[in-house]
Design a protein around this motif. Structure first.
Motif, PDB file in Angstrom:
ATOM      1  N   GLU A 162      -4.029-106.315  16.759  1.00 54.89           N
ATOM      2  CA  GLU A 162      -4.667-105.153  17.447  1.00 54.89           C
ATOM      3  C   GLU A 162      -3.651-104.013  17.729  1.00 54.89           C
ATOM      4  O   GLU A 162      -3.741-102.901  17.285  1.00 54.89           O
ATOM      5  CB  GLU A 162      -5.026-105.730  18.890  1.00 54.89           C
ATOM      6  CG  GLU A 162      -5.680-104.467  19.822  1.00 54.89           C
ATOM      7  CD  GLU A 162      -5.980-104.823  21.143  1.00 54.89           C
ATOM      8  OE1 GLU A 162      -6.315-104.125  22.049  1.00 54.89           O
ATOM      9  OE2 GLU A 162      -6.053-106.045  21.547  1.00 54.89           O
ATOM     10  N   ASN A 163      -2.228-104.537  17.778  1.00 58.20           N
ATOM     11  CA  ASN A 163      -1.278-103.550  18.038  1.00 58.20           C
ATOM     12  C   ASN A 163      -0.855-102.793  16.631  1.00 58.20           C
ATOM     13  O   ASN A 163      -0.756-101.642  16.483  1.00 58.20           O
ATOM     14  CB  ASN A 163       0.222-104.035  18.525  1.00 58.20           C
ATOM     15  CG  ASN A 163       0.243-104.228  20.143  1.00 58.20           C
ATOM     16  OD1 ASN A 163       0.476-103.188  20.789  1.00 58.20           O
ATOM     17  ND2 ASN A 163      -0.533-105.422  20.688  1.00 58.20           N
ATOM     18  N   LEU A 164      -0.819-103.517  15.570  1.00 60.32           N
ATOM     19  CA  LEU A 164      -0.450-102.882  14.169  1.00 60.32           C
ATOM     20  C   LEU A 164      -1.457-101.931  14.026  1.00 60.32           C
ATOM     21  O   LEU A 164      -1.325-101.203  13.486  1.00 60.32           O
ATOM     22  CB  LEU A 164      -0.460-103.763  13.117  1.00 60.32           C
ATOM     23  CG  LEU A 164       0.970-105.011  13.314  1.00 60.32           C
ATOM     24  CD1 LEU A 164       1.025-106.011  12.291  1.00 60.32           C
ATOM     25  CD2 LEU A 164       2.117-104.017  13.270  1.00 60.32           C
ATOM     26  N   LYS A 165      -3.065-102.466  14.186  1.00 61.17           N
ATOM     27  CA  LYS A 165      -3.827-101.403  13.689  1.00 61.17           C
ATOM     28  C   LYS A 165      -3.927-100.148  14.560  1.00 61.17           C
ATOM     29  O   LYS A 165      -4.371 -99.144  14.107  1.00 61.17           O
ATOM     30  CB  LYS A 165      -5.393-102.065  14.017  1.00 61.17           C
ATOM     31  CG  LYS A 165      -5.856-103.448  12.806  1.00 61.17           C
ATOM     32  CD  LYS A 165      -6.944-103.828  13.128  1.00 61.17           C
ATOM     33  CE  LYS A 165      -7.170-104.926  11.905  1.00 61.17           C
ATOM     34  NZ  LYS A 165      -8.462-105.582  12.254  1.00 61.17           N
ATOM     35  N   SER A 166      -3.582-100.233  15.856  1.00 58.51           N
ATOM     36  CA  SER A 166      -3.541 -99.249  16.573  1.00 58.51           C
ATOM     37  C   SER A 166      -2.608 -98.275  16.319  1.00 58.51           C
ATOM     38  O   SER A 166      -2.539 -97.002  16.654  1.00 58.51           O
ATOM     39  CB  SER A 166      -3.330 -99.437  18.099  1.00 58.51           C
ATOM     40  OG  SER A 166      -2.129-100.101  18.600  1.00 58.51           O
ATOM     41  N   ILE A 169       4.717-110.639  23.762  1.00 58.19           N
ATOM     42  CA  ILE A 169       4.223-110.438  22.368  1.00 58.19           C
ATOM     43  C   ILE A 169       3.773-108.859  22.102  1.00 58.19           C
ATOM     44  O   ILE A 169       4.019-108.583  21.045  1.00 58.19           O
ATOM     45  CB  ILE A 169       3.022-111.470  22.267  1.00 58.19           C
ATOM     46  CG1 ILE A 169       3.503-112.984  22.315  1.00 58.19           C
ATOM     47  CG2 ILE A 169       2.415-111.287  20.775  1.00 58.19           C
ATOM     48  CD1 ILE A 169       4.495-113.558  21.581  1.00 58.19           C
ATOM     49  N   GLU A 170       3.176-108.601  23.262  1.00 57.66           N
ATOM     50  CA  GLU A 170       2.728-106.973  22.942  1.00 57.66           C
ATOM     51  C   GLU A 170       3.726-106.032  22.749  1.00 57.66           C
ATOM     52  O   GLU A 170       3.776-105.029  22.133  1.00 57.66           O
ATOM     53  CB  GLU A 170       1.982-106.491  24.291  1.00 57.66           C
ATOM     54  CG  GLU A 170       0.491-107.152  24.114  1.00 57.66           C
ATOM     55  CD  GLU A 170      -0.324-106.824  25.712  1.00 57.66           C
ATOM     56  OE1 GLU A 170       0.303-106.288  26.527  1.00 57.66           O
ATOM     57  OE2 GLU A 170      -1.188-107.088  25.578  1.00 57.66           O
ATOM     58  N   SER A 171       5.032-106.353  23.436  1.00 55.74           N
ATOM     59  CA  SER A 171       6.281-105.483  23.279  1.00 55.74           C
ATOM     60  C   SER A 171       6.826-105.539  21.723  1.00 55.74           C
ATOM     61  O   SER A 171       7.400-104.818  21.022  1.00 55.74           O
ATOM     62  CB  SER A 171       7.333-105.896  23.972  1.00 55.74           C
ATOM     63  OG  SER A 171       7.915-107.057  23.857  1.00 55.74           O
ATOM     64  N   ILE A 172       6.310-106.757  21.164  1.00 54.49           N
ATOM     65  CA  ILE A 172       6.895-106.966  19.635  1.00 54.49           C
ATOM     66  C   ILE A 172       5.814-106.401  18.922  1.00 54.49           C
ATOM     67  O   ILE A 172       6.102-105.416  17.939  1.00 54.49           O
ATOM     68  CB  ILE A 172       6.719-108.381  19.239  1.00 54.49           C
ATOM     69  CG1 ILE A 172       7.629-109.145  20.014  1.00 54.49           C
ATOM     70  CG2 ILE A 172       6.835-108.635  17.654  1.00 54.49           C
ATOM     71  CD1 ILE A 172       8.008-110.850  19.664  1.00 54.49           C
ATOM     72  N   GLY A 173       4.556-106.411  19.127  1.00 54.26           N
ATOM     73  CA  GLY A 173       3.581-105.777  18.269  1.00 54.26           C
ATOM     74  C   GLY A 173       3.450-104.138  18.403  1.00 54.26           C
ATOM     75  O   GLY A 173       3.223-103.388  17.564  1.00 54.26           O
ATOM     76  N   SER A 174       3.966-103.489  19.410  1.00 47.75           N
ATOM     77  CA  SER A 174       4.192-101.954  19.617  1.00 47.75           C
ATOM     78  C   SER A 174       5.152-101.542  18.996  1.00 47.75           C
ATOM     79  O   SER A 174       5.152-100.446  18.743  1.00 47.75           O
ATOM     80  CB  SER A 174       4.221-101.802  20.934  1.00 47.75           C
ATOM     81  OG  SER A 174       5.258-102.400  21.710  1.00 47.75           O
TER      82      SER A 174
END
Length: 497
Positions: A188-192, A154-159
């Motif tokens: 969290e990933n979008l905001k970062s 999921i993090e690989s998507i968000g990044s």
């Protein structure tokens, strides 16, 4: 230093595992397709066919399948892009849709998660496994749901994803996963990355895929349940599904929350798993009391309310029924009320022990003390009929029980030439498999070829003094009578022969 290789279990060809990304291949694919991009994360038994269904939809889509970058899975990427289908299926629509996607040039496979930055829609079809610890008798000692790999995916998507992307989770997950895990990770990933985290849409719609002769239609022409993390997300999911699913004939069902659809999936499979486990003790009862349980079930099935009563069998396999009740129980304990679902856990434990029961009945029925040097033929290793899928196949523990006693085993399956989980060769040609001399022949998977092959019954009936064990009730009365003339036949769940 030699580069690692990934060997295809289908073609036998080894491919070098990539050491860098696939930006050029992705960019070339995008530039050659002037259509909305749908990325499917995971190219397994669900993700691959879902990719084909999306690629063949009436609305034009450019579909990118993103599989994990690992040595055991990388072979799929070059083979798909070379036009080699990674799945063997009895459903001709699988190869037809694959060939159509090649001709249209709208399906591309990659290991590079940077593909997500191009996607308007991302469908999550990755594994979420349950780790179980069983003793040698199959008793369930403990289990857990490790979420690290799922979170990483999921993090690989968000990044990489767009800020207004639609993320549709199809993976079977513990209730609460979309809201408590997926949503916070994407935010969290979008905001970062300095993006607006209020624009993306997140939904859940579980598949009811049935590998076999209706593989494609179980996705495209079947009822769907869906939900969203909010109304905007649910609307986006509905709009998208209507472009790929035959919703005029098979209307969508919208539930209020993602917890609702997540629960619907695990409840649906838990019900089926419980139905199967219920039949285990009745199989033992029928064997002890001289009753043909198949005839009994057929008689009961005439009643419409009982038409889905299950038959006896060697065990439960596949990716869903072996774990989904545990996902539900884990969710209740960890996400909600700190209590478990006792009956659901017990159902899985009973089903896990079915191969052990089947093996013991087999030895008792034929009065076999030890299988050392016994020549055995297994007819079928897949977990269900007419598919080439050995994931958690109940044949595996039965096979290992025989192997541990020193048996000399040969394997036949019309859909496989290699059994990855046991590192075993498999004969696909039935006539060749039957040429050898055997002490024991075991019907272990209900492939149609075993039901309909006159050659199989003819050859077996010509053999003498062999034990024929039908663990799935595939033989009919006429076949049993014919085989019993020169051999000894036993059927799991039948005490009348």
């Amino acid at each position: 230093m030699n580069q690692a290789l990934s060997k295809s279990p289908l073609s036998g060809v080894s491919y070098p595992v990539p050491t860098e990304g696939d930006s050029e291949g992705i960019e070339n694919f995008i530039s050659s397709n002037n259509s909305p991009v749908v990325a499917v994360q995971g190219l397994g038994f669900v993700g691959f066919v879902m990719s084909l269904v999306v690629a063949s939809s009436q609305k034009p889509y450019a579909v990118i399948g993103v599989d994990k970058d690992s040595i055991d899975a990388y072979w799929k990427i070059p083979e798909i892009n070379k036009g080699i289908c990674p799945i063997v299926s009895s459903d001709p629509l699988v190869s037809e849709l694959f060939e159509a996607s090649l001709q249209q040039g709208n399906f591309y496979a990659t290991h590079d998660s940077n593909a997500f930055k191009h996607a308007d829609v991302i469908i999550v079809d990755i594994n979420l496994d349950v780790t179980k610890e069983n003793n040698s008798d199959g008793d369930l000692l403990s289990f857990d749901v490790p979420l690290e790999s799922f979170k990483k995916a999921i993090e690989s998507i968000g990044s990489s994803c767009k800020e207004d992307v639609l993320i549709l989770v199809e993976t079977t997950v513990p209730p609460g996963t979309c809201r408590k895990i997926v949503y916070p990770i994407i935010v969290e990933n979008l905001k970062s990355r300095g993006l607006d985290a209020s624009k993306f849409k997140l939904g859940h719609s579980y598949e009811r895929v049935m590998p076999g002769p209706n593989y494609v239609n179980s996705i495209k022409n079947f009822y769907r349940v869906y939900s969203g993390i909010n109304a905007q997300s649910a609307d986006a999911v509905e709009k998208f599904l209507k472009t790929v699913i035959s919703t005029d004939e098979y209307p969508l069902t919208r539930l209020k929350t993602t917890e609702s659809t997540e629960m619907a999936k695990v409840l649906e499979n838990s019900y089926r798993a419980m139905n199967i486990s219920f039949m285990v003790e009745w199989s033992r009862f029928a064997e002890e009391s001289g009753v043909n349980l198949y005839d009994v079930i057929n008689a009961i099935r005439m009643r419409p309310t009982h038409s889905n009563l299950m038959y006896p069998g060697i065990g439960v396999g596949g990716y869903c029924l072996t774990k989904d009740p545990l996902l539900a129980s884990w969710s209740r304990k960890n996400n909600f009320d700190n209590k478990k679902l006792f009956l659901s856990e017990r159902g899985v434990e009973i089903n896990d022990k079915m191969p052990f029961y089947s093996f013991n009945y087999f030895k008792k029925a034929f009065n076999i003390e030890n299988l050392n040097n016994k020549k055995i033929l297994f007819l079928g290793i897949s977990y269900r009929s007419d598919v080439g899928d050995t994931r958690f196949s109940p044949v595996e523990p039965f096979f290992k029980f025989c192997l541990n006693e020193g048996a000399d085993i040969k394997l036949h399956d019309p859909f496989l030439n290699y059994w990855e989980e046991t590192n075993s060769k498999v004969e696909k040609n039935l006539k060749k498999a039957l040429m050898h001399k055997y002490d024991i022949v075991i019907f272990s998977t209900s492939h149609t070829i075993y039901k309909n092959s006159k050659l199989l019954i003819k050859i077996l009936s010509q053999k003498t003094n062999i034990f024929i064990y039908d663990s799935i009730g595939i033989l009919n009365h006429k076949q049993i009578k014919k085989l019993n003339k020169k051999n000894k036949v036993k059927i799991l769940g039948r005490g009348d022969i």
